[in-house]
Design a protein around this motif. Structure first.
Motif, PDB file in Angstrom:
ATOM      1  N   ASN A  98       0.797  -1.224   0.000  1.00 41.72           N
ATOM      2  CA  ASN A  98       0.000   0.000   0.000  1.00 41.72           C
ATOM      3  C   ASN A  98       0.835   1.282   0.000  1.00 41.72           C
ATOM      4  N   HIS A  99       2.143   1.160   0.021  1.00 43.50           N
ATOM      5  CA  HIS A  99       2.997   2.345   0.077  1.00 43.50           C
ATOM      6  C   HIS A  99       3.185   2.944  -1.316  1.00 43.50           C
ATOM      7  N   LYS A 100       2.973   4.221  -1.429  1.00 37.90           N
ATOM      8  CA  LYS A 100       3.024   4.897  -2.742  1.00 37.90           C
ATOM      9  C   LYS A 100       4.415   4.887  -3.368  1.00 37.90           C
ATOM     10  N   ASP A 101       5.467   4.770  -2.577  1.00 38.82           N
ATOM     11  CA  ASP A 101       6.826   4.802  -3.117  1.00 38.82           C
ATOM     12  C   ASP A 101       7.405   3.422  -3.422  1.00 38.82           C
ATOM     13  N   VAL A 102       6.625   2.379  -3.158  1.00 37.14           N
ATOM     14  CA  VAL A 102       7.111   1.012  -3.380  1.00 37.14           C
ATOM     15  C   VAL A 102       6.488   0.458  -4.653  1.00 37.14           C
ATOM     16  N   LYS A 103       7.344   0.014  -5.555  1.00 38.77           N
ATOM     17  CA  LYS A 103       6.910  -0.642  -6.792  1.00 38.77           C
ATOM     18  C   LYS A 103       7.457  -2.063  -6.772  1.00 38.77           C
ATOM     19  N   LEU A 104       6.604  -2.985  -6.386  1.00 42.02           N
ATOM     20  CA  LEU A 104       7.023  -4.387  -6.325  1.00 42.02           C
ATOM     21  C   LEU A 104       7.108  -4.977  -7.721  1.00 42.02           C
ATOM     22  N   GLU A 110       4.215 -12.135  -6.584  1.00 44.68           N
ATOM     23  CA  GLU A 110       3.876 -13.564  -6.595  1.00 44.68           C
ATOM     24  C   GLU A 110       4.282 -14.236  -5.294  1.00 44.68           C
ATOM     25  N   LYS A 111       5.468 -13.910  -4.785  1.00 51.13           N
ATOM     26  CA  LYS A 111       5.936 -14.512  -3.534  1.00 51.13           C
ATOM     27  C   LYS A 111       5.048 -14.096  -2.364  1.00 51.13           C
ATOM     28  N   ILE A 112       4.657 -12.830  -2.331  1.00 52.92           N
ATOM     29  CA  ILE A 112       3.775 -12.354  -1.266  1.00 52.92           C
ATOM     30  C   ILE A 112       2.417 -13.041  -1.375  1.00 52.92           C
ATOM     31  N   ILE A 113       1.857 -13.063  -2.560  1.00 52.68           N
ATOM     32  CA  ILE A 113       0.538 -13.687  -2.763  1.00 52.68           C
ATOM     33  C   ILE A 113       0.562 -15.152  -2.345  1.00 52.68           C
ATOM     34  N   GLU A 114       1.533 -15.890  -2.840  1.00 52.30           N
ATOM     35  CA  GLU A 114       1.622 -17.326  -2.540  1.00 52.30           C
ATOM     36  C   GLU A 114       1.739 -17.574  -1.040  1.00 52.30           C
ATOM     37  N   THR A 115       2.642 -16.846  -0.399  1.00 50.62           N
ATOM     38  CA  THR A 115       2.855 -17.054   1.032  1.00 50.62           C
ATOM     39  C   THR A 115       1.651 -16.607   1.851  1.00 50.62           C
ATOM     40  N   PHE A 116       1.088 -15.461   1.512  1.00 47.76           N
ATOM     41  CA  PHE A 116      -0.036 -14.945   2.284  1.00 47.76           C
ATOM     42  C   PHE A 116      -1.274 -15.830   2.125  1.00 47.76           C
ATOM     43  N   MET A 133      -5.357 -10.982   4.787  1.00 46.26           N
ATOM     44  CA  MET A 133      -6.542 -10.699   3.964  1.00 46.26           C
ATOM     45  C   MET A 133      -6.440  -9.319   3.312  1.00 46.26           C
ATOM     46  N   ARG A 134      -6.085  -8.335   4.108  1.00 38.54           N
ATOM     47  CA  ARG A 134      -6.014  -6.962   3.590  1.00 38.54           C
ATOM     48  C   ARG A 134      -4.909  -6.811   2.548  1.00 38.54           C
ATOM     49  N   THR A 135      -3.806  -7.480   2.768  1.00 40.10           N
ATOM     50  CA  THR A 135      -2.715  -7.435   1.794  1.00 40.10           C
ATOM     51  C   THR A 135      -3.155  -8.090   0.491  1.00 40.10           C
ATOM     52  N   LEU A 136      -3.761  -9.263   0.596  1.00 40.74           N
ATOM     53  CA  LEU A 136      -4.232  -9.965  -0.601  1.00 40.74           C
ATOM     54  C   LEU A 136      -5.305  -9.158  -1.321  1.00 40.74           C
ATOM     55  N   TYR A 137      -6.177  -8.532  -0.577  1.00 41.97           N
ATOM     56  CA  TYR A 137      -7.208  -7.695  -1.187  1.00 41.97           C
ATOM     57  C   TYR A 137      -6.563  -6.555  -1.988  1.00 41.97           C
ATOM     58  N   SER A 138      -5.544  -5.926  -1.419  1.00 40.33           N
ATOM     59  CA  SER A 138      -4.840  -4.848  -2.126  1.00 40.33           C
ATOM     60  C   SER A 138      -4.184  -5.365  -3.400  1.00 40.33           C
ATOM     61  N   LEU A 139      -3.544  -6.514  -3.308  1.00 37.11           N
ATOM     62  CA  LEU A 139      -2.908  -7.088  -4.499  1.00 37.11           C
ATOM     63  C   LEU A 139      -3.945  -7.566  -5.508  1.00 37.11           C
ATOM     64  N   GLY A 140      -5.138  -7.899  -5.034  1.00 35.32           N
ATOM     65  CA  GLY A 140      -6.221  -8.343  -5.909  1.00 35.32           C
ATOM     66  C   GLY A 140      -6.736  -7.249  -6.833  1.00 35.32           C
ATOM     67  N   ARG A 141      -6.441  -6.008  -6.504  1.00 36.06           N
ATOM     68  CA  ARG A 141      -6.829  -4.917  -7.408  1.00 36.06           C
ATOM     69  C   ARG A 141      -6.032  -4.988  -8.711  1.00 36.06           C
ATOM     70  N   LYS A 142      -4.833  -5.540  -8.625  1.00 34.81           N
ATOM     71  CA  LYS A 142      -3.987  -5.694  -9.808  1.00 34.81           C
ATOM     72  C   LYS A 142      -4.129  -7.096 -10.415  1.00 34.81           C
ATOM     73  N   HIS A 143      -4.304  -8.074  -9.577  1.00 35.96           N
ATOM     74  CA  HIS A 143      -4.403  -9.482  -9.988  1.00 35.96           C
ATOM     75  C   HIS A 143      -5.799  -9.983  -9.624  1.00 35.96           C
ATOM     76  N   ASN A 144      -6.729  -9.917 -10.549  1.00 34.80           N
ATOM     77  CA  ASN A 144      -8.131 -10.252 -10.274  1.00 34.80           C
ATOM     78  C   ASN A 144      -8.318 -11.632  -9.667  1.00 34.80           C
ATOM     79  N   TRP A 145      -7.534 -12.596 -10.123  1.00 36.18           N
ATOM     80  CA  TRP A 145      -7.691 -13.955  -9.637  1.00 36.18           C
ATOM     81  C   TRP A 145      -7.469 -14.048  -8.123  1.00 36.18           C
ATOM     82  N   VAL A 146      -6.673 -13.131  -7.558  1.00 34.09           N
ATOM     83  CA  VAL A 146      -6.396 -13.157  -6.121  1.00 34.09           C
ATOM     84  C   VAL A 146      -7.679 -12.892  -5.340  1.00 34.09           C
TER      85      VAL A 146
END
Length: 177
Positions: A98-104, A110-116, A133-146
């Motif tokens: 969720n940090h504006k200055d971080v571009k993963l 993928e590593k975060i999604i898989e582990t979380f 849950m909240r982390t995965l939800y945030s990543l789900g905005r970019k990766h719909n399948w999440v």
């Protein structure tokens, strides 16, 4: 590794003042961040969870200090088994995504999604689950399948869970609609 610093971490406690004092020490002496991450990222070290507590606070307040360690963070996530360390590392992950200055990178995501996802399936601790849950939800905005996977996981029976866990599930499911 600096023995005096290691001893400082090993004697630290979960009390907020102690964690804040250690965080402040790192802010004033950033050269010790390398030692702190070495402890936190070594899950065989009996004090790794204590270092994770401090690292979480650093990521929350000074992401600029944590950014050089993101790749190492993502690489070791799958090794965590301690609920105490998982709580801190999952909260750190939430700050990262969720940090504006971080571009993963795709690989880091993928590593975060898989582990979380694994942590969410395996854990019934409310705090750990809420952060994952909240982390995965945030990543789900970019990766719909999440979000599809998250919805399926959270729709299972949670009647035996704590009120905190149920609240987190209800909140995320509401956002997913």
């Amino acid at each position: 590794m600096d023995a005096v610093f290691y001893n400082r971490i090993s004697k630290s406690t979960a009390h907020r003042k102690c964690r804040d004092d250690n965080k402040q020490f790192i802010f004033e002496n950033p050269e010790y961040l390398k030692d702190l991450t070495a402890i936190a990222f070594n899950t065989k070290d009996r004090n790794h969870h204590k270092a994770c507590w401090i690292l979480e606070l650093i990521a929350e307040e000074r992401m600029d200090l944590f950014i050089p360690y993101i790749d190492a963070y993502c690489s070791v996530l799958k090794n965590y088994k301690s609920d105490s360390a998982i709580r801190s590392m999952s909260k750190t992950g939430l700050f990262l995504v969720n940090h504006k200055d971080v571009k993963l990178t795709e690989n880091q995501e993928e590593k975060i999604i898989e582990t979380f996802l694994d942590w969410l399936i395996q854990s019934d601790k409310a705090a750990n689950a809420a952060y994952t849950m909240r982390t995965l939800y945030s990543l789900g905005r970019k990766h719909n399948w999440v979000n599809d996977e998250l919805k399926a996981l959270l729709s299972r029976d949670c009647s035996q869970q704590t009120p905190g866990y149920k609240f987190a599930v209800k909140d995320i499911l509401k956002r997913l609609k």
